[in-house]
Design a protein around this motif. Structure first.
Motif, mmCIF file in Angstrom:
data_model
loop_
_atom_site.group_PDB
_atom_site.id
_atom_site.type_symbol
_atom_site.label_atom_id
_atom_site.label_comp_id
_atom_site.label_asym_id
_atom_site.label_seq_id
_atom_site.Cartn_x
_atom_site.Cartn_y
_atom_site.Cartn_z
ATOM 1 N N ALA A 285 38.080 31.960 23.350
ATOM 2 C CA ALA A 285 39.383 32.466 23.791
ATOM 3 C C ALA A 285 39.316 33.942 24.146
ATOM 4 O O ALA A 285 39.800 34.362 25.197
ATOM 5 C CB ALA A 285 40.425 32.236 22.697
ATOM 6 N N PHE A 286 38.678 34.719 23.274
ATOM 7 C CA PHE A 286 38.646 36.165 23.476
ATOM 8 C C PHE A 286 37.657 36.589 24.552
ATOM 9 O O PHE A 286 37.868 37.587 25.230
ATOM 10 C CB PHE A 286 38.321 36.883 22.152
ATOM 11 N N VAL A 287 36.603 35.827 24.721
ATOM 12 C CA VAL A 287 35.572 36.219 25.689
ATOM 13 C C VAL A 287 35.861 35.662 27.080
ATOM 14 O O VAL A 287 35.703 36.358 28.087
ATOM 15 C CB VAL A 287 34.173 35.761 25.219
ATOM 16 N N GLU A 288 36.326 34.407 27.160
ATOM 17 C CA GLU A 288 36.440 33.739 28.456
ATOM 18 C C GLU A 288 37.858 33.698 29.032
ATOM 19 O O GLU A 288 38.045 33.797 30.243
ATOM 20 C CB GLU A 288 35.911 32.302 28.348
ATOM 21 N N TYR A 289 38.862 33.531 28.171
ATOM 22 C CA TYR A 289 40.184 33.206 28.699
ATOM 23 C C TYR A 289 41.201 34.346 28.684
ATOM 24 O O TYR A 289 42.096 34.378 29.529
ATOM 25 C CB TYR A 289 40.752 31.985 27.975
ATOM 26 N N ILE A 290 41.111 35.246 27.742
ATOM 27 C CA ILE A 290 42.021 36.396 27.775
ATOM 28 C C ILE A 290 41.446 37.423 28.745
ATOM 29 O O ILE A 290 40.341 37.914 28.571
ATOM 30 C CB ILE A 290 42.198 37.022 26.378
ATOM 31 N N ASP A 291 42.195 37.723 29.773
ATOM 32 C CA ASP A 291 41.742 38.676 30.795
ATOM 33 C C ASP A 291 42.015 40.095 30.299
ATOM 34 O O ASP A 291 43.056 40.691 30.570
ATOM 35 C CB ASP A 291 42.487 38.408 32.108
ATOM 36 N N TRP A 292 41.041 40.626 29.549
ATOM 37 C CA TRP A 292 41.223 41.950 28.960
ATOM 38 C C TRP A 292 41.288 43.039 30.020
ATOM 39 O O TRP A 292 41.840 44.113 29.774
ATOM 40 C CB TRP A 292 40.090 42.238 27.967
ATOM 41 N N GLY A 293 40.743 42.767 31.197
ATOM 42 C CA GLY A 293 40.841 43.729 32.290
ATOM 43 C C GLY A 293 42.290 43.942 32.694
ATOM 44 O O GLY A 293 42.749 45.084 32.865
ATOM 45 N N THR A 294 43.041 42.829 32.814
ATOM 46 C CA THR A 294 44.462 42.925 33.159
ATOM 47 C C THR A 294 45.245 43.612 32.046
ATOM 48 O O THR A 294 46.111 44.461 32.307
ATOM 49 C CB THR A 294 45.046 41.522 33.411
ATOM 50 N N ILE A 295 44.951 43.240 30.787
ATOM 51 C CA ILE A 295 45.634 43.847 29.641
ATOM 52 C C ILE A 295 45.381 45.355 29.610
ATOM 53 O O ILE A 295 46.307 46.153 29.412
ATOM 54 C CB ILE A 295 45.161 43.212 28.315
ATOM 55 N N ALA A 296 44.131 45.751 29.813
ATOM 56 C CA ALA A 296 43.774 47.176 29.785
ATOM 57 C C ALA A 296 44.430 47.936 30.938
ATOM 58 O O ALA A 296 44.886 49.076 30.773
ATOM 59 C CB ALA A 296 42.251 47.340 29.844
ATOM 60 N N LEU A 297 44.483 47.297 32.123
ATOM 61 C CA LEU A 297 45.130 47.919 33.290
ATOM 62 C C LEU A 297 46.612 48.156 33.009
ATOM 63 O O LEU A 297 47.149 49.253 33.259
ATOM 64 C CB LEU A 297 44.960 47.029 34.523
ATOM 65 N N LEU A 298 47.283 47.133 32.474
ATOM 66 C CA LEU A 298 48.697 47.251 32.155
ATOM 67 C C LEU A 298 48.938 48.334 31.105
ATOM 68 O O LEU A 298 49.822 49.186 31.258
ATOM 69 C CB LEU A 298 49.236 45.914 31.629
ATOM 70 N N PHE A 299 48.158 48.299 30.037
ATOM 71 C CA PHE A 299 48.319 49.275 28.956
ATOM 72 C C PHE A 299 48.123 50.699 29.474
ATOM 73 O O PHE A 299 48.915 51.597 29.173
ATOM 74 C CB PHE A 299 47.312 48.973 27.835
ATOM 75 N N SER A 300 47.095 50.885 30.274
ATOM 76 C CA SER A 300 46.786 52.223 30.798
ATOM 77 C C SER A 300 47.908 52.755 31.679
ATOM 78 O O SER A 300 48.315 53.916 31.565
ATOM 79 C CB SER A 300 45.470 52.180 31.585
ATOM 80 N N MET A 301 48.435 51.893 32.563
ATOM 81 C CA MET A 301 49.515 52.332 33.446
ATOM 82 C C MET A 301 50.804 52.572 32.667
ATOM 83 O O MET A 301 51.592 53.466 33.002
ATOM 84 C CB MET A 301 49.742 51.310 34.558
ATOM 85 N N MET A 302 51.025 51.786 31.611
ATOM 86 C CA MET A 302 52.197 52.016 30.763
ATOM 87 C C MET A 302 52.122 53.391 30.094
ATOM 88 O O MET A 302 53.134 54.089 29.965
ATOM 89 C CB MET A 302 52.306 50.915 29.695
ATOM 90 N N HIS B 223 33.774 52.034 44.766
ATOM 91 C CA HIS B 223 33.166 50.947 43.971
ATOM 92 C C HIS B 223 33.366 51.137 42.469
ATOM 93 O O HIS B 223 32.446 50.940 41.668
ATOM 94 C CB HIS B 223 31.673 50.817 44.297
ATOM 95 N N VAL B 224 34.576 51.553 42.100
ATOM 96 C CA VAL B 224 34.956 51.635 40.692
ATOM 97 C C VAL B 224 36.118 50.669 40.478
ATOM 98 O O VAL B 224 37.088 50.673 41.236
ATOM 99 C CB VAL B 224 35.387 53.070 40.300
ATOM 100 N N GLU B 225 36.023 49.828 39.447
ATOM 101 C CA GLU B 225 37.047 48.809 39.207
ATOM 102 C C GLU B 225 38.418 49.447 38.969
ATOM 103 O O GLU B 225 38.519 50.544 38.414
ATOM 104 C CB GLU B 225 36.667 47.961 37.987
ATOM 105 N N LEU B 226 39.483 48.729 39.370
ATOM 106 C CA LEU B 226 40.839 49.226 39.192
ATOM 107 C C LEU B 226 41.138 49.514 37.723
ATOM 108 O O LEU B 226 41.783 50.517 37.394
ATOM 109 C CB LEU B 226 41.846 48.206 39.735
ATOM 110 N N THR B 227 40.682 48.633 36.850
ATOM 111 C CA THR B 227 40.925 48.830 35.425
ATOM 112 C C THR B 227 40.253 50.101 34.920
ATOM 113 O O THR B 227 40.834 50.853 34.129
ATOM 114 C CB THR B 227 40.417 47.619 34.621
ATOM 115 N N SER B 228 39.036 50.354 35.379
ATOM 116 C CA SER B 228 38.320 51.567 34.972
ATOM 117 C C SER B 228 39.061 52.816 35.437
ATOM 118 O O SER B 228 39.166 53.810 34.703
ATOM 119 C CB SER B 228 36.896 51.564 35.540
#
Length: 429
Positions: free
Chosen positions: A46-63, A245-250
């Motif tokens: 669940a934590f490695v494959e299905y939770i998209d931590w990239g999206t979570i991190a992007l949201l948290f950072s922008m918040m 070439h830097v990811e949006l989340t980064s």
């Protein structure tokens, strides 16, 4: 048995969420945990494959960035000047907000765009004393439509662009922006007709607006310079991400961390974190687990593969089915896992003698992005807007949104069907 359990948990969770009888965050997380308890997948999976931590991190950072920036009063400044631009009239303001959202969503991540615009709109409606919901619904719909126009506007487009080498940024712009622009302005006209009676601003409030000095809301100090500089740097990183070439989340994480470091004396980190919308973040985690359960038992993959057998390799039939199936399902489940399942399936079509796969790629992109308007659960930006609205005590009702969003999806898919058929299928045939 496992497949049945996963489907039952998923369907029941979605029904309860849509009923709005219980807190949606609790229900989404409960459904996700039930997937773990009944053994659909392990905690590690669940934590490695299905939770998209990239999206979570992007949201948290922008918040974090938006939270600190909002303390300077800059959003109120922008809001007041926007309202003055249209003399405080309700429907013209709806146009301005929608156009800003659509353009922003085309060239930034649509989640980022709504995070920036929703605080501005919530400030405006308080000044003009008009309902917030029509503007919030317009932001959701405009963000999904605008995000469909470019490679970087919506995650499904990014995934398709990474999978197919010749579908570049310019290719998306040339092929999708014309039809997306048409759909956007038709939708905007429909929203204006739907809401014009509710968006009448009294002459008294218009005069009150004109008397407001927007500069009085701004706190001119070092935090203003620091937050605006970091915000501009972060947005620039989003715009130029295909070249650097830097990811949006980064980019977002770097921006949030930099702003926290620069302003730690004025705003303590723990106080900033308290104001982050944790409910929305955990709602996402719960939804990722629910959809992950369907993916784990093969429901999403089998749905995608069933298209091959149903259409028997006929290109026009396949393109239309991909468009409509993706469009309808994207309103119910997050479009990201469905697109992820569809990409290898479409690539396999070459083995069935299909040499021109472009109509299928454009159908998939349009269906996934535009279908997100079907329900509040259809896209990440929808949930972010709903979360921010709930925090401000301006609830976006699930059923009210469906009444507006689902017809928008149907009309959009009809227009796209005509576009795909005449631009891509007729010349090929």
């Amino acid at each position: 048995m496992v497949t049945t359990l996963a489907l039952v948990i998923f369907v029941l969770s979605y029904i309860i969420i849509m009923s709005e009888k219980f807190d949606r965050v609790l229900i989404a997380c409960t459904g996700g945990v039930l997937m773990l308890i009944v053994g659909i997948f392990t905690v590690e999976t669940a934590f490695v494959e299905y939770i998209d931590w990239g999206t979570i991190a992007l949201l948290f950072s922008m918040m974090v960035i938006v939270t600190i920036t909002s303390k300077t009063g800059v959003f109120e400044f922008i809001a007041i000047n926007l309202a003055k631009l249209v003399n405080g009239r309700g429907v013209p303001l709806l146009f301005v907000v929608s156009i800003l959202t659509a353009v922003g969503s085309a060239f930034l991540a649509n989640v980022t765009t709504v995070l920036l615009l929703v605080p501005i709109v919530l400030t405006l409606v308080k000044i003009l004393q008009v309902p917030a919901v029509p503007y919030l619904i317009a932001i959701i719909i405009s963000s999904n439509i605008g995000g469909a126009a470019t490679l970087i506007g919506d995650p499904p487009n990014i995934m398709i662009g990474q999978a197919v080498e010749h579908l570049t940024f310019n290719a998306f712009l040339i092929h999708l922006s014309p039809i997306v622009t048409l759909i956007f302005f038709l939708t905007l006209a429909g929203l204006s007709l739907l809401y014009w009676k509710r968006l009448k601003v009294s002459r008294e409030n218009q005069l009150k607006l004109q008397k407001i000095n927007a500069l009085e809301y701004v706190t001119f100090d070092s935090v203003l310079v620091k937050s605006l500089s970091v915000l501009v740097l972060t947005i620039s990183g989003f715009i130029f991400h295909p070249f650097i070439h830097v990811e949006l989340t980064s980019v977002a994480m770097a921006g949030a961390l930099l702003l926290l470091l620069l302003t730690h004396q004025e705003h303590r980190t723990d106080e900033v974190f308290k104001q982050v919308d944790w409910g929305t973040l955990f709602f996402f985690i719960g939804l990722f687990l629910l959809v992950g359960g369907l993916e784990e038992v093969g429901v999403i993959d089998e749905t995608a593969r069933g298209i091959i057998y149903y259409t028997e390799g006929d290109l026009p039939k396949t393109a239309m089915l991909v468009l409509w199936l993706t469009g309808i399902l994207s309103g119910v489940v997050d479009n990201i896992p469905f697109v992820a399942a569809m990409i290898p399936v479409i690539l396999e079509f070459k083995e069935y003698g299909m040499t021109n796969l472009d109509p299928l790629w454009w159908s998939l992109a349009l269906g996934a992005c535009l279908g997100g308007n079907g329900t509040l659960l259809g896209a990440s930006s929808n949930l972010v807007v709903a979360g921010l609205a709930a925090k401000a005590k301006e609830e976006v009702n699930f059923l009210e949104f469906i009444k507006v969003g689902f017809p928008v999806v149907i009309v959009s898919l009809i227009i796209c069907s005509v576009y795909v058929y005449f631009r891509y299928l007729v010349p090929f045939l």
